[in-house]
Scaffold this active site. Structure first.
Site, mmCIF file in Angstrom:
data_model
loop_
_atom_site.group_PDB
_atom_site.id
_atom_site.type_symbol
_atom_site.label_atom_id
_atom_site.label_comp_id
_atom_site.label_asym_id
_atom_site.label_seq_id
_atom_site.Cartn_x
_atom_site.Cartn_y
_atom_site.Cartn_z
ATOM 1 N N TYR A 288 0.837 -1.204 0.000
ATOM 2 C CA TYR A 288 0.000 0.000 0.000
ATOM 3 C C TYR A 288 0.872 1.253 0.000
ATOM 4 O O TYR A 288 0.642 2.185 -0.775
ATOM 5 C CB TYR A 288 -0.928 -0.022 1.228
ATOM 6 N N LYS B 21 0.951 3.842 -3.082
ATOM 7 C CA LYS B 21 0.429 5.200 -2.859
ATOM 8 C C LYS B 21 1.520 6.245 -3.083
ATOM 9 O O LYS B 21 1.253 7.341 -3.581
ATOM 10 C CB LYS B 21 -0.153 5.333 -1.444
#
Lengths: 332, 356
Positions: free
Chosen positions: A141, A145
């Site tokens: 993640y 991101k």
């Protein structure tokens, strides 16, 4: 203003569409083809477009907009899945948009991009805090991101498009309660790690309000805004608030941050010496990931308040009450 | 690393930096035999990420441009199956050996054409078969070769995996999940086919095939999600099954011979060996021994999960065998005839498809 909202049927996206429409904008909501939009309570003038940003498709015929709020991302799955749903999807969107004619691109990033291994000035995470220098030591993640945010900034800079980056904290609300702050549950016992540390919460409608304010706020030279509510309760206080509101929370076993950190450091040392850092461990045991989640820090929303003119209107008690009631309704 | 050593490394380029590239690139980034000169993907972000993460010299958006610019000794073709043919052909003509992910093509005739082209160009063309290099497959090989299992009579390969849950069946995406006549099943079939042929010892003949290939879920994107086939090949028979509606996920290999049975699983590996002398009054003792070994496998699997020794752990071993053979001028560890036999068996299995 005609506003495209990607990821519109997601947890935050639904609230952003409602808030943008309520603010008088003409909203084009891009949702995945399998999304059910019949019960979202959106006004009739919200134009719903079905498509998936991972593929170039018919959604590209609906990009005559003034501004984009980009929420679409894949928050779970392996690195390939998250890369496709977060980075490639964003690349496809940027390749398809008329970037030079847009007024602003509002990108929804995350607090996960910050470096929690360095103690920030005065122990406060704000927009000036350094970004994670070793995303590969965190998780898919964080990696995706960070890549996504960097991609957006680069493309906006290349085309002269004004870009606003919103980094929300832990968004809670009906449908998402973060397990009342619990790290682990054993039957009727809830383990709270670093129970006295601040939980960087923002209620979903508060966060949506901040994003919608970024549509036409004069941001000057500011580009990045952290979004957390005024009241960042400790994990223990949040757990208590959930219990008081009627959530089925267990008996608290507080585990001090120092104990968690000592365990993480010990595991890191063993991993380095015995396994040459090859071991991939759960978040509970990985020191760098522990720091990102449980290290006691404080959070500032001053820039969002001052520049966007944002005030989080839903207070903690009310937000928790709405969240717990919704959960009880769903369970019932 | 000294310049001299670096000069001896094979120049390697990779086309396609998606999911499976994450299994090839770690080996290429760390091998003393390979020098990663370029990575290519139609997505700029994907190519750049692969370049940064695995230390390639450059990234490209066009395969032809990469071949011309880097002049690699070896090209890994790791794109979706429908694009393999053109990329393999282009790479061979550019003077590179090619390692291609399975399935290399949609049919045995296309595979044969590419293998013939490789022969004409004097280059190796290898279709990946990484599961042959997994720990327990190597151990079972040993049991076959030293005669412990006797003559191999049956080879069963039973895969339970929900093909609808992954990208093949994702209804948010348009078009077929995979552009192959056998749908998502065909993407996995080469694994089953080469493992069957390997243990059946039938390198050139697929024998007789009967069974059914169908779509049980009704998900149009996945094409076909269920195969149940019997294969009869010379003195060996086997059941090849792919099911999308069974839980838990498993990928079982059972090799039965005239003297014993060996059984393993690729997802949660264990090895159980039952020999003819373990029957009758000795059977309970064998079961106790098997239970002990199963418990040990459980602890081993826990360690493997932490150390990321997963289902693809045979991949670096396979690539190392190929690169060592290339560097030493030896013969390919995966023969062209085996690749063609696999494609022939896959063709026969795909021909079972129903129109339901």
């Amino acid at each position: 203003m005609r506003v495209l909202v990607t990821g519109a049927s997601g947890f935050l996206g639904k609230a952003v569409v409602r808030a943008a429409a309520a603010a008088g904008h003409r909203v084009v909501a891009l949702v995945r083809p399998t999304a059910d939009v019949s019960n979202l309570g959106w006004p009739d003038n919200v134009e719903v477009i079905k498509g998936d940003l991972r593929q170039m498709g018919a959604w590209r015929d609906h990009l005559d907009v003034d501004l984009v709020i980009h929420l679409a991302a894949a928050p779970s799955g392996d690195i390939a899945t998250q890369f496709a749903g977060t980075v490639q999807a964003t690349e496809n969107l940027l390749d398809s948009l008329p970037l030079r004619s847009l007024r602003r691109f509002i990108h929804i990033s995350s607090f996960s991009v910050y470096d929690y291994s360095i103690r920030p000035k005065h122990g406060i995470i704000d927009e000036a805090t350094a970004l994670e220098s070793q995303p590969q030591a965190r998780d898919a993640y964080t990696i995706t991101k960070m890549l996504q945010e960097s991609l957006v900034i680069d493309r906006c800079d290349d085309t002269g498009l004004e870009c606003v980056i919103i980094r929300p904290g832990a968004i809670y609300g009906p449908g998402k309660d973060w397990d009342c702050g619990t790290a682990l549950s054993f039957k009727s016992f809830d383990l709270l790690f670093g129970p006295l540390g601040a939980f960087r919460l923002t209620y979903v409608d508060n966060c949506a309000d901040a994003i919608v304010r970024a549509i036409d706020a004069d941001v000057g030279k500011a580009r990045v805004f952290n979004i957390v509510d005024d009241e960042c309760p400790s994990l223990w206080k949040y757990h208590n608030a959930c219990r008081r509101a009627g959530a089925r929370a267990g008996f608290v076993i507080p585990v001090p941050w120092l104990l968690i950190a000592a365990l993480g450091r010990m595991v890191r040392l063993v991993n380095r010496l015995a396994f040459r850092n090859r071991a991939k461990l759960p978040e509970l045991l990985e020191y760098r990931r522990q720091q990102a989640r449980w290290r006691p820090l404080r959070y500032s929303n001053a820039l969002a308040r001052n520049v966007l003119g944002w005030t989080p209107s839903v207070k903690l008690a009310e937000g928790v009450a709405r969240t717990v009631v919704k959960k009880a309704d769903s369970a019932g | 690393m000294s310049v001299g050593v670096a000069d001896n490394r094979l120049k390697v380029a990779v086309v396609g930096c998606g999911g499976i590239a994450n299994e090839h690139l770690p080996y290429l980034a760390s091998s003393p035999l390979a020098h990663l000169v370029g990575v290519c993907d139609t997505s700029r972000a994907t190519a750049m990420f692969a370049q940064t993460r695995f230390g390639a010299d450059g990234f490209f958006l066009d395969a032809q441009e990469m071949l011309q610019s880097t002049q690699p000794d070896v090209v890994h073709v790791l794109t979706p199956p429908q694009s393999h043919g053109a990329l393999v052909s282009m790479s061979l003509k550019a003077g590179a050996h090619v390692i291609c992910e399975k399935p290399m093509t949609a049919s045995v005739s296309e595979t044969a054409e590419l293998l013939a082209l490789a022969k004409t160009c004097g280059k190796w063309l290898i279709e990946s078969r990484n599961l042959l290099f997994n720990d327990n497959v190597i151990k079972i090989n040993g049991l076959v070769e030293d005669g412990t299992l006797g003559e191999i009579r049956e080879v069963d390969l039973l895969l339970s995996l929900d093909l609808n849950a992954g990208p093949f069946g994702d209804l948010n995406l348009e078009g077929p999940g995979v552009q192959l006549p056998g749908g998502a099943v065909q993407d996995f079939l080469p694994h089953l086919a080469y493992l069957f042929l390997h243990f059946a010892g039938a390198a050139t003949s697929a024998g007789r095939v009967c069974g059914i290939l169908e779509n049980l879920s009704g998900n149009g994107r996945v094409g076909f999600d269920h195969l149940d086939a019997l294969v009869l090949s010379d003195n060996c028979r086997g059941r090849l099954r792919i099911s999308s509606d069974l839980k838990p996920d498993m990928f079982r290999l059972i090799v039965r011979g005239s003297k014993g049975i060996a059984e393993s699983d690729f997802y949660n590996p264990y090895l159980r060996v039952q020999l003819s002398e373990d029957s009758g009054k000795w059977a309970p003792f064998e079961q106790v021994r098997a239970g002990y070994r199963l418990a040990r496998s459980g602890f081993g699997n826990l360690r493997d999960k932490v150390l990321q020794h997963g289902t693809y752990h045979g991949m670096p071993r396979m690539l190392d065998a190929i690169y060592k053979a290339l560097a030493s001028g030896g013969s390919s560890p995966i023969a062209a005839s085996d690749i063609e036999a696999t494609a022939a068996l896959v063709d026969a299995l795909v021909a079972l498809r129903s129109t339901r």
